[in-house]
Motif scaffolding. Sequence first.
Motif, PDB file in Angstrom:
ATOM      1  N   VAL A  28      14.868 -13.443   6.539  1.00 18.35           N
ATOM      2  CA  VAL A  28      15.010 -12.545   7.686  1.00 18.35           C
ATOM      3  C   VAL A  28      14.191 -13.178   8.810  1.00 18.35           C
ATOM      4  O   VAL A  28      12.976 -13.330   8.692  1.00 18.35           O
ATOM      5  N   SER A  29      14.858 -13.547   9.891  1.00 19.83           N
ATOM      6  CA  SER A  29      14.224 -14.335  10.947  1.00 19.83           C
ATOM      7  C   SER A  29      13.546 -13.515  12.035  1.00 19.83           C
ATOM      8  O   SER A  29      12.778 -14.063  12.813  1.00 19.83           O
ATOM      9  N   ASN A  30      13.837 -12.247  12.122  1.00 19.96           N
ATOM     10  CA  ASN A  30      13.174 -11.419  13.134  1.00 19.96           C
ATOM     11  C   ASN A  30      12.683 -10.126  12.492  1.00 19.96           C
ATOM     12  O   ASN A  30      12.927  -9.867  11.318  1.00 19.96           O
ATOM     13  N   PHE A  31      11.972  -9.296  13.269  1.00 24.99           N
ATOM     14  CA  PHE A  31      11.410  -8.059  12.739  1.00 24.99           C
ATOM     15  C   PHE A  31      12.526  -7.115  12.295  1.00 24.99           C
ATOM     16  O   PHE A  31      13.506  -6.915  13.013  1.00 24.99           O
ATOM     17  N   ALA A  32      12.363  -6.563  11.130  1.00 23.33           N
ATOM     18  CA  ALA A  32      13.315  -5.595  10.601  1.00 23.33           C
ATOM     19  C   ALA A  32      12.564  -4.652   9.677  1.00 23.33           C
ATOM     20  O   ALA A  32      11.527  -5.005   9.122  1.00 23.33           O
ATOM     21  N   GLN A  33      13.068  -3.449   9.539  1.00 21.31           N
ATOM     22  CA  GLN A  33      12.512  -2.488   8.589  1.00 21.31           C
ATOM     23  C   GLN A  33      13.095  -2.821   7.221  1.00 21.31           C
ATOM     24  O   GLN A  33      14.297  -2.684   7.007  1.00 21.31           O
ATOM     25  N   ILE A  34      12.237  -3.277   6.310  1.00 23.14           N
ATOM     26  CA  ILE A  34      12.696  -3.748   5.000  1.00 23.14           C
ATOM     27  C   ILE A  34      11.886  -3.080   3.901  1.00 23.14           C
ATOM     28  O   ILE A  34      10.666  -2.946   4.003  1.00 23.14           O
ATOM     29  N   ILE A  35      12.577  -2.657   2.841  1.00 17.72           N
ATOM     30  CA  ILE A  35      11.909  -2.128   1.647  1.00 17.72           C
ATOM     31  C   ILE A  35      12.767  -2.482   0.439  1.00 17.72           C
ATOM     32  O   ILE A  35      13.998  -2.360   0.477  1.00 17.72           O
ATOM     33  N   ARG A  36      12.110  -2.948  -0.607  1.00 14.05           N
ATOM     34  CA  ARG A  36      12.828  -3.254  -1.851  1.00 14.05           C
ATOM     35  C   ARG A  36      13.202  -1.953  -2.547  1.00 14.05           C
ATOM     36  O   ARG A  36      12.479  -0.963  -2.482  1.00 14.05           O
ATOM     37  N   GLY A  37      14.286  -1.995  -3.260  1.00 15.04           N
ATOM     38  CA  GLY A  37      14.737  -0.819  -3.999  1.00 15.04           C
ATOM     39  C   GLY A  37      13.701  -0.314  -4.979  1.00 15.04           C
ATOM     40  O   GLY A  37      13.533   0.894  -5.166  1.00 15.04           O
ATOM     41  N   SER A  38      12.947  -1.219  -5.590  1.00 17.34           N
ATOM     42  CA  SER A  38      11.926  -0.821  -6.570  1.00 17.34           C
ATOM     43  C   SER A  38      10.741  -0.112  -5.915  1.00 17.34           C
ATOM     44  O   SER A  38       9.982   0.572  -6.593  1.00 17.34           O
ATOM     45  N   ASP A  39      10.559  -0.269  -4.602  1.00 18.77           N
ATOM     46  CA  ASP A  39       9.459   0.386  -3.885  1.00 18.77           C
ATOM     47  C   ASP A  39       9.846   1.751  -3.328  1.00 18.77           C
ATOM     48  O   ASP A  39       9.015   2.439  -2.750  1.00 18.77           O
ATOM     49  N   ILE A  40      11.108   2.113  -3.469  1.00 17.47           N
ATOM     50  CA  ILE A  40      11.576   3.387  -2.906  1.00 17.47           C
ATOM     51  C   ILE A  40      11.178   4.534  -3.821  1.00 17.47           C
ATOM     52  O   ILE A  40      11.472   4.537  -5.016  1.00 17.47           O
ATOM     53  N   MET A  41      10.493   5.504  -3.243  1.00 15.63           N
ATOM     54  CA  MET A  41      10.068   6.697  -3.980  1.00 15.63           C
ATOM     55  C   MET A  41      11.196   7.739  -3.931  1.00 15.63           C
ATOM     56  O   MET A  41      11.775   7.986  -2.872  1.00 15.63           O
ATOM     57  N   GLN A  42      11.469   8.329  -5.066  1.00 11.17           N
ATOM     58  CA  GLN A  42      12.459   9.408  -5.122  1.00 11.17           C
ATOM     59  C   GLN A  42      11.798  10.717  -4.669  1.00 11.17           C
ATOM     60  O   GLN A  42      10.599  10.900  -4.841  1.00 11.17           O
ATOM     61  N   GLU A  43      12.579  11.614  -4.137  1.00  7.61           N
ATOM     62  CA  GLU A  43      12.036  12.860  -3.587  1.00  7.61           C
ATOM     63  C   GLU A  43      11.237  13.658  -4.617  1.00  7.61           C
ATOM     64  O   GLU A  43      10.182  14.204  -4.299  1.00  7.61           O
ATOM     65  N   GLU A  44      11.688  13.692  -5.854  1.00  4.11           N
ATOM     66  CA  GLU A  44      10.982  14.466  -6.882  1.00  4.11           C
ATOM     67  C   GLU A  44       9.624  13.855  -7.242  1.00  4.11           C
ATOM     68  O   GLU A  44       8.768  14.524  -7.821  1.00  4.11           O
ATOM     69  N   GLU A  45       9.401  12.601  -6.892  1.00  2.05           N
ATOM     70  CA  GLU A  45       8.110  11.956  -7.131  1.00  2.05           C
ATOM     71  C   GLU A  45       7.074  12.312  -6.063  1.00  2.05           C
ATOM     72  O   GLU A  45       5.890  12.065  -6.250  1.00  2.05           O
ATOM     73  N   ALA A  46       7.499  12.890  -4.967  1.00  4.34           N
ATOM     74  CA  ALA A  46       6.599  13.241  -3.860  1.00  4.34           C
ATOM     75  C   ALA A  46       5.933  14.581  -4.162  1.00  4.34           C
ATOM     76  O   ALA A  46       6.171  15.585  -3.503  1.00  4.34           O
ATOM     77  N   ASP A  47       5.048  14.575  -5.172  1.00  2.00           N
ATOM     78  CA  ASP A  47       4.474  15.826  -5.676  1.00  2.00           C
ATOM     79  C   ASP A  47       2.985  15.992  -5.387  1.00  2.00           C
ATOM     80  O   ASP A  47       2.339  16.876  -5.937  1.00  2.00           O
ATOM     81  N   THR A  48       2.424  15.146  -4.540  1.00  2.00           N
ATOM     82  CA  THR A  48       1.025  15.278  -4.117  1.00  2.00           C
ATOM     83  C   THR A  48       0.993  15.088  -2.598  1.00  2.00           C
ATOM     84  O   THR A  48       1.967  14.577  -2.020  1.00  2.00           O
ATOM     85  N   PRO A  49      -0.093  15.451  -1.929  1.00  2.00           N
ATOM     86  CA  PRO A  49      -0.137  15.283  -0.470  1.00  2.00           C
ATOM     87  C   PRO A  49       0.081  13.835   0.000  1.00  2.00           C
ATOM     88  O   PRO A  49       0.833  13.609   0.951  1.00  2.00           O
ATOM     89  N   VAL A  50      -0.533  12.864  -0.658  1.00  2.00           N
ATOM     90  CA  VAL A  50      -0.356  11.472  -0.228  1.00  2.00           C
ATOM     91  C   VAL A  50       1.063  11.022  -0.507  1.00  2.00           C
ATOM     92  O   VAL A  50       1.702  10.354   0.316  1.00  2.00           O
ATOM     93  N   ARG A  51       1.596  11.392  -1.637  1.00  2.00           N
ATOM     94  CA  ARG A  51       2.975  11.015  -1.973  1.00  2.00           C
ATOM     95  C   ARG A  51       3.978  11.651  -1.011  1.00  2.00           C
ATOM     96  O   ARG A  51       4.982  11.028  -0.663  1.00  2.00           O
ATOM     97  N   ARG A  52       3.705  12.872  -0.564  1.00  2.00           N
ATOM     98  CA  ARG A  52       4.606  13.500   0.419  1.00  2.00           C
ATOM     99  C   ARG A  52       4.561  12.745   1.747  1.00  2.00           C
ATOM    100  O   ARG A  52       5.594  12.526   2.375  1.00  2.00           O
ATOM    101  N   ALA A  53       3.372  12.339   2.170  1.00  2.00           N
ATOM    102  CA  ALA A  53       3.258  11.549   3.409  1.00  2.00           C
ATOM    103  C   ALA A  53       3.992  10.214   3.246  1.00  2.00           C
ATOM    104  O   ALA A  53       4.717   9.782   4.146  1.00  2.00           O
ATOM    105  N   TYR A  54       3.805   9.568   2.105  1.00  2.00           N
ATOM    106  CA  TYR A  54       4.495   8.310   1.814  1.00  2.00           C
ATOM    107  C   TYR A  54       6.006   8.517   1.912  1.00  2.00           C
ATOM    108  O   TYR A  54       6.720   7.724   2.518  1.00  2.00           O
ATOM    109  N   PHE A  55       6.496   9.607   1.322  1.00  2.00           N
ATOM    110  CA  PHE A  55       7.928   9.873   1.310  1.00  2.00           C
ATOM    111  C   PHE A  55       8.471  10.090   2.725  1.00  2.00           C
ATOM    112  O   PHE A  55       9.553   9.606   3.058  1.00  2.00           O
TER     113      PHE A  55
END
Length: 150
Positions: free
Chosen positions: A31-58
């Motif tokens: 990727v040669s220029n700035f882009a919003q990128i995230i690997r599939g393995s780093d994606i948090m599922q909504e049901e995992e957002a069960d604490t305050p920090v995890r909700r902010a992350y989500f």
Amino acid sequence: MALKLRLKPCERVVINGCVVQNENRRYTLTVSNFAQIIRGSDIMQEEEADTPVRRAYFVIQSMLLDPQAAEQYGSVVAGMMAKLYTAFLHPDMQDRIMQAMRNVSDRDYYKALACLRPVMAYEDGLLNAQRPPRDERVPETRPTEIHAEA
């Protein structure tokens, strides 16, 4: 500076809201220029957002995945981060939260997520320390185990 992504077979990556999936062999994507990128393995599922920090992350992750909705989440995440900053008294965690917020304001959501990962680990440690060991927990009783004396 270009970003090289080495993708495993069948691995997914999200680039500017677009899901890209690798075929059956390893591949390097540049990727040669700035882009919003995230690997599939780093994606948090909504049901995992069960604490305050995890909700902010989500919420920040949602900003990364849906750039058009990022504007509406800005004030929400600012409030969440302010609460986290006051809740965590550890200076290193406060610094990471502040850096995450700076990254959000710079619209560098991936770096914001990276700043929050150690805060999530710290929060997990605090929550696990507060839970009694399994053998000290009060056993659950089922209605069939309760006997009334006559």
